[in-house]
Write an enzyme that holds these catalytic residues in place. Structure first.
Site, PDB file in Angstrom:
ATOM      1  N   SER A   1      13.916   8.492  -4.417  1.00  0.00           N
ATOM      2  CA  SER A   1      12.781   7.865  -5.103  1.00  0.00           C
ATOM      3  C   SER A   1      11.518   8.704  -4.901  1.00  0.00           C
ATOM      4  O   SER A   1      10.699   8.827  -5.813  1.00  0.00           O
ATOM      5  CB  SER A   1      12.562   6.451  -4.561  1.00  0.00           C
ATOM      6  OG  SER A   1      13.697   5.666  -4.806  1.00  0.00           O
TER       7      SER A   1
ATOM      8  N   LYS B   1       0.850  -1.193   0.000  1.00  0.00           N
ATOM      9  CA  LYS B   1       0.000   0.000   0.000  1.00  0.00           C
ATOM     10  C   LYS B   1       0.887   1.245   0.000  1.00  0.00           C
ATOM     11  O   LYS B   1       0.489   2.318  -0.384  1.00  0.00           O
ATOM     12  CB  LYS B   1      -0.893   0.016   1.243  1.00  0.00           C
ATOM     13  CG  LYS B   1      -2.113  -0.884   1.096  1.00  0.00           C
ATOM     14  CD  LYS B   1      -3.058  -0.698   2.262  1.00  0.00           C
ATOM     15  CE  LYS B   1      -3.155  -1.888   3.157  1.00  0.00           C
ATOM     16  NZ  LYS B   1      -2.349  -2.132   4.252  1.00  0.00           N
TER      17      LYS B   1
HETATM   18  P1  ADP Z   1      15.544   2.735   2.115  1.00  0.00           P
HETATM   19  O1  ADP Z   1      14.081   2.668   2.269  1.00  0.00           O
HETATM   20  O2  ADP Z   1      16.259   1.541   2.660  1.00  0.00           O
HETATM   21  O3  ADP Z   1      16.193   4.013   2.537  1.00  0.00           O
HETATM   22  P2  ADP Z   1      16.087   3.626  -0.593  1.00  0.00           P
HETATM   23  O4  ADP Z   1      15.755   2.908  -1.857  1.00  0.00           O
HETATM   24  O5  ADP Z   1      15.498   4.947  -0.372  1.00  0.00           O
HETATM   25  O6  ADP Z   1      15.739   2.588   0.534  1.00  0.00           O
HETATM   26  O7  ADP Z   1      17.670   3.787  -0.486  1.00  0.00           O
HETATM   27  C1  ADP Z   1      18.526   2.687  -0.491  1.00  0.00           C
HETATM   28  C2  ADP Z   1      19.944   3.168  -0.206  1.00  0.00           C
HETATM   29  O8  ADP Z   1      20.383   4.014  -1.243  1.00  0.00           O
HETATM   30  C3  ADP Z   1      20.107   3.982   1.078  1.00  0.00           C
HETATM   31  O9  ADP Z   1      21.370   3.696   1.627  1.00  0.00           O
HETATM   32  C4  ADP Z   1      20.060   5.414   0.587  1.00  0.00           C
HETATM   33  O10 ADP Z   1      20.738   6.279   1.451  1.00  0.00           O
HETATM   34  C5  ADP Z   1      20.805   5.247  -0.722  1.00  0.00           C
HETATM   35  N1  ADP Z   1      20.447   6.290  -1.673  1.00  0.00           N
HETATM   36  C6  ADP Z   1      19.224   6.674  -2.078  1.00  0.00           C
HETATM   37  N2  ADP Z   1      19.300   7.683  -2.977  1.00  0.00           N
HETATM   38  C7  ADP Z   1      20.616   7.935  -3.151  1.00  0.00           C
HETATM   39  C8  ADP Z   1      21.360   8.902  -3.921  1.00  0.00           C
HETATM   40  N3  ADP Z   1      20.760   9.800  -4.683  1.00  0.00           N
HETATM   41  N4  ADP Z   1      22.711   8.869  -3.845  1.00  0.00           N
HETATM   42  C9  ADP Z   1      23.323   7.963  -3.038  1.00  0.00           C
HETATM   43  N5  ADP Z   1      22.691   7.061  -2.264  1.00  0.00           N
HETATM   44  C10 ADP Z   1      21.356   7.049  -2.313  1.00  0.00           C
END
Ligand code: ADP
Length: 160
Positions: free
Chosen positions: A129, A42
């Site tokens: 994201s 969700k």
């Molecule tokens: P979560 O819900 O575990 O934070 P994400 O998909 O948001 O999952 O992020 C996964 C990993 O990638 C985390 O360590 C986050 O800090 C890193 N991350 C996300 N976006 C970026 C970015 N633009 N540059 C570097 N690391 C990133």
């Protein structure tokens, strides 16, 4: 011994920021496993299967990168697969505080884990994201921030 690291995350969806970290890690480690975490559907735009499929397509040209699902606690996955290296990306001090807590909790649950942080590249550090979804939902162009595959999947989603 082979140096295997897991890179866990939600990847809803994968961005150029994630990809940048994956590419850099693939040059440091023998094998990188991108671990796509199950979440309450969700709360995600893409299902777990979709998120895994997207990552697989986007890393298919990097030979030492694999993709797997994470449907349990990270420490249980690590224990089961006898892996002790975790990779995370750091964008800002906000990421750091959260990561420190996760690191401490994980280390207490499973001794011997090491978390390795790669600092985001300046040109992708601002990408998240949720920002991508916000831009896409409002009709903006995300082509500079995500791989082509993600751009395609986002427009398919939005058409529905
Ligand atoms: P979560 O819900 O575990 O934070 P994400 O998909 O948001 O999952 O992020 C996964 C990993 O990638 C985390 O360590 C986050 O800090 C890193 N991350 C996300 N976006 C970026 C970015 N633009 N540059 C570097 N690391 C990133």
């Amino acid at each position: 011994m082979k140096k295997v690291v897991v890179y866990p995350g939600t990847f809803d969806p994968l961005t150029n920021g994630h990809l940048e970290i994956i590419k850099r890690a693939s040059k440091i480690f023998d094998e990188v496993i991108v671990l796509v975490a199950k979440r309450d559907e969700k709360n995600t735009l893409f299902s777990l299967e979709e998120r895994v499929d997207i990552v697989k397509r986007c890393v298919s040209d990097i030979t030492n990168v694999k993709v797997d699902k994470l449907e349990k606690l990270l420490v249980d996955y690590l224990r089961e697969h006898k892996i002790n290296l975790v990779l995370r990306g750091l964008r800002s001090y906000k990421d750091f505080e959260y990561e420190r807590e996760m690191f401490e909790a994980n280390t207490i649950m499973l001794k011997g884990i090491e978390t390795i942080f790669i600092i985001a590249a300046p040109h992708t550090a601002f990408i998240s994201s949720s920002l991508i979804k916000e831009i896409a939902f409002n009709g903006g162009d995300v082509s500079q921030f995500v791989p082509k595959e993600v751009q395609k999947r986002l427009s398919e989603k939005l058409r529905r």
